[in-house]
Design a protein around this motif. Structure first.
Motif, PDB file in Angstrom:
ATOM      1  N   THR A 111       0.832  -1.203   0.000  1.00 41.25           N
ATOM      2  CA  THR A 111       0.000   0.000   0.000  1.00 41.25           C
ATOM      3  C   THR A 111       0.864   1.249   0.000  1.00 41.25           C
ATOM      4  N   ALA A 112       1.932   1.223   0.822  1.00 44.85           N
ATOM      5  CA  ALA A 112       2.826   2.376   0.915  1.00 44.85           C
ATOM      6  C   ALA A 112       3.978   2.281  -0.074  1.00 44.85           C
ATOM      7  N   GLY A 113       4.294   1.065  -0.528  1.00 48.26           N
ATOM      8  CA  GLY A 113       5.424   0.878  -1.427  1.00 48.26           C
ATOM      9  C   GLY A 113       6.763   0.912  -0.714  1.00 48.26           C
ATOM     10  N   ARG A 114       6.747   0.708   0.597  1.00 44.67           N
ATOM     11  CA  ARG A 114       7.982   0.753   1.391  1.00 44.67           C
ATOM     12  C   ARG A 114       7.711   0.101   2.747  1.00 44.67           C
ATOM     13  N   ILE A 115       8.721  -0.004   3.578  1.00 48.24           N
ATOM     14  CA  ILE A 115       8.559  -0.530   4.926  1.00 48.24           C
ATOM     15  C   ILE A 115       7.871   0.525   5.785  1.00 48.24           C
ATOM     16  N   GLU A 116       6.764   0.146   6.382  1.00 53.03           N
ATOM     17  CA  GLU A 116       5.987   1.052   7.227  1.00 53.03           C
ATOM     18  C   GLU A 116       5.390   0.264   8.383  1.00 53.03           C
ATOM     19  N   ASN A 117       4.956   0.965   9.404  1.00 48.29           N
ATOM     20  CA  ASN A 117       4.223   0.343  10.501  1.00 48.29           C
ATOM     21  C   ASN A 117       2.850  -0.048   9.950  1.00 48.29           C
TER      22      ASN A 117
END
Length: 200
Positions: A81-87
């Motif tokens: 969804t974010a296209g990266r590492i996220e919480n």
């Protein structure tokens, strides 16, 4: 509802025929219902509407961005969804597509190993003690098995590298003589007539 950044009973009520959010609040907070029975009813309805022999079962996951640490399964991890590492939390979903329509027919929350090893944290988040660790492909297999065992008509199963890169999942589909089209990485080892091949 998709344009609302923070979902509450009030914001989820927008567009509903009922003007007050109490019905949604009751469903989310106090109503007693069996989610697996609801899943089965939904699956049967979707098959009734879109079912056909050449339909496709699609496995994929999506991330739900979170700010806190208390939602079940939340941690810093890759979120498409974010296209990266996220919480975020990660959900694995099974979608049915056929006869000009599509709909989700199953779901599973991915619980990271760090959560499963912390039982007090799991209990605080409402995660039952009998929930163990399962990879995303293992969750996908459980959902596919439920659908196929229930007689959902399916021409093929498809998914991205997360699922295509899992050899046990591919072998399980082969054992059921279930056609599939799953993406694999370009260096995924493959077997051909007893020889181990590796794409360049």
């Amino acid at each position: 509802m998709g344009t609302v950044e923070r979902k509450t009973a009030g914001s989820s009520q927008n567009g509903s025929a009922r003007p007050h959010p109490m019905g949604v609040q009751h469903l989310l907070e106090r109503a007693q219902w069996d989610p697996d029975a609801a899943r089965n009813i939904l699956r049967d309805y979707v098959v009734e509407q879109f079912g056909e022999r050449d339909a496709v079962l699609i496995v994929d996951e999506t991330g739900f961005l979170k700010k806190g640490e208390h939602s079940a399964g939340v941690q810093r991890q890759y979120s498409g969804t974010a296209g990266r590492i996220e919480n975020s939390q990660i959900g694995v979903f099974l979608c049915y597509a056929g006869n000009g329509g599509s709909a989700f027919i199953d779901r599973a929350l991915y619980m990271p190993q760090s959560w499963i090893e912390d039982r007090p944290r799991c209990r605080a988040a409402g995660v039952p003690d009998n929930v163990g660790f399962a990879t995303k492909p293992q969750l996908a297999r459980r959902m596919l098995e439920r659908a196929l065992d229930a007689g959902v008509p399916c021409g093929r199963v498809t998914g991205d590298e997360v699922y295509g890169g899992d050899r046990p999942l591919r072998l399980w589909l082969e054992s059921r003589a279930q056609p599939f089209v799953l993406a694999v990485k370009k260096n995924e080892p493959l077997w051909w007539k007893g020889t181990d091949l590796c794409a360049p």
